[in-house]
Scaffold this active site. Structure first.
Site, PDB file in Angstrom:
ATOM      1  N   LYS A  84      -5.924   5.158  -1.380  1.00  0.00           N
ATOM      2  CA  LYS A  84      -5.911   6.617  -1.405  1.00  0.00           C
ATOM      3  C   LYS A  84      -7.106   7.135  -2.167  1.00  0.00           C
ATOM      4  O   LYS A  84      -7.579   6.489  -3.087  1.00  0.00           O
ATOM      5  CB  LYS A  84      -4.692   7.095  -2.190  1.00  0.00           C
ATOM      6  CG  LYS A  84      -3.410   6.976  -1.483  1.00  0.00           C
ATOM      7  CD  LYS A  84      -2.409   7.892  -2.198  1.00  0.00           C
ATOM      8  CE  LYS A  84      -1.109   7.858  -1.449  1.00  0.00           C
ATOM      9  NZ  LYS A  84      -0.519   6.520  -1.532  1.00  0.00           N
ATOM     10  N   GLU A 121       6.652  -5.540  -0.793  1.00  0.00           N
ATOM     11  CA  GLU A 121       6.772  -5.211  -2.224  1.00  0.00           C
ATOM     12  C   GLU A 121       7.925  -4.242  -2.484  1.00  0.00           C
ATOM     13  O   GLU A 121       8.497  -3.657  -1.549  1.00  0.00           O
ATOM     14  CB  GLU A 121       5.467  -4.614  -2.745  1.00  0.00           C
ATOM     15  CG  GLU A 121       5.119  -3.290  -2.093  1.00  0.00           C
ATOM     16  CD  GLU A 121       4.321  -2.358  -3.012  1.00  0.00           C
ATOM     17  OE1 GLU A 121       4.719  -2.143  -4.177  1.00  0.00           O
ATOM     18  OE2 GLU A 121       3.301  -1.822  -2.530  1.00  0.00           O
TER      19      GLU A 121
END
Ligand code: PSU
Ligand code: MN
Length: 310
Positions: free
Chosen positions: A160, A26
């Protein structure tokens, strides 16, 4: 035949035609996930790691309105340093294409373009997910929606704890997305191997991942696969250490009233600031690790014949 709107490099197109392993990468992580020049160094190194492990890298972005699969050194430099590259999720794709502008693709948009090109394996750092407080804000990443409808395996280091990891795993279950954790019984939290959440499924090899991806495809399932690859022990930041830092970054986000698509880039940048760069070092290490595993998965997948092919 490739989609007429995609510009695919010869190297990637040849590999796809010959059914050799290809790994999508990406570009939001380059333009909005890391500072310059570490971002371009990371992007270049990750492509090299994918190659060393026998696969062809295909970094994906939109340049001058053209969705591109496979980028040059100059393209990576532009994405890393140009001031005007939009963060592009799926909803933004038609806008950058229609307007002829630059866009760095998120996990969601990269998955979509990878699938259009015929690529099944995608390596990144961290996935988007359900943000903390989403009960009020409705902030749930479009990465999850895309995982429910696009058959690409996404190798990450988990999510995260700027996100609500438990709710993210619940949402993935609802959306019908298989979640695999490589070599661990616990779902990882990006900087840390632990999260307090059990691995929905443990796998111990790239071949096992490839078999699951293959089976999903043979069943005709629309969904992608989450492949969580825990950060190596020697690179991790212990959960209790990073926890307080994430709390501070979240408090700063709230205080500044930042929300929507700016929330994730702000938090990533703020964590790098607060840790004095230690989080960036861990981030780069885990992307390298994911590149090695993703290339191995792509290799195993390419070696598997489908019952449809046999
Ligand atoms: N998490 C990271 N690093 C990143 C991202 C997420 O640890 O660079 C990027 C990815 O491109 C991901 C996007 O798809 O942020 C999610 O953004 P949002 O939360 O706005 O959906
Ligand atoms: Mn969001």
């Amino acid at each position: 035949m490739t989609h007429p709107l995609l510009t695919v490099t010869d190297e990637v197109a040849d590999a796809l035609r010959d059914r050799r392993p290809v790994v999508a990468l990406e570009s939001t992580i380059i333009s909005h996930g890391m500072p310059y020049p570490q971002n371009v160094a990371m992007a270049t190194e990750v492509e090299a790691i994918v190659r060393e492990h026998g696969a062809v890298p295909a970094t994906i972005a939109v340049l001058d309105g053209h969705p591109r699969v496979g980028l040059s050194t100059d393209d990576l430099e532009l994405l890393a340093s140009h001031g005007d590259v939009a963060k592009v999720s799926v909803r933004d794709l038609p806008l950058v294409v229609a307007r002829g502008t630059h866009g760095a693709t998120t996990v969601a948009a990269t998955m979509r373009l990878a699938a259009m090109a015929g690529i099944s394996v995608f390596v990144t750092g961290g996935l988007g997910g359900v943000h903390r407080g989403a009960q009020q804000t409705f902030d749930v990443s479009a990465d999850l929606t895309e995982l429910s409808r696009t058959p690409v395996a996404v190798v990450s280091a988990g999510v995260k704890s700027i996100l609500d990891i438990g709710l993210t795993l619940e949402a993935l279950e609802t959306l019908g997305v298989p979640v695999l954790v490589a070599g661990s019984d616990e779902f990882p939290s990006f900087y840390s191997r632990s999260s307090g959440h059990a691995a929905p499924n443990r796998v111990d090899s790239a071949a096992e991942v490839a078999a699951v991806v293959r089976a999903g495809r043979d069943l005709g399932l629309a969904s992608g696969v989450v492949v969580a690859n825990p950060i190596p022990e020697e690179d991790e930041i212990p959960a209790d250490e990073i926890g307080a830092i994430i709390e501070q970054a979240l408090a700063d986000l709230d205080r500044l009233g930042i929300h929507g698509k700016d929330a994730t880039p702000y938090l990533l940048g703020r964590i790098v600031e607060i840790t004095g760069g230690a989080s960036l070092t861990a981030n780069i290490a885990l992307v390298r690790h994911n590149a090695r595993f993703g290339a191995a998965v792509a290799g195993e997948l390419a070696a598997l014949a489908s019952p449809v092919d046999r």
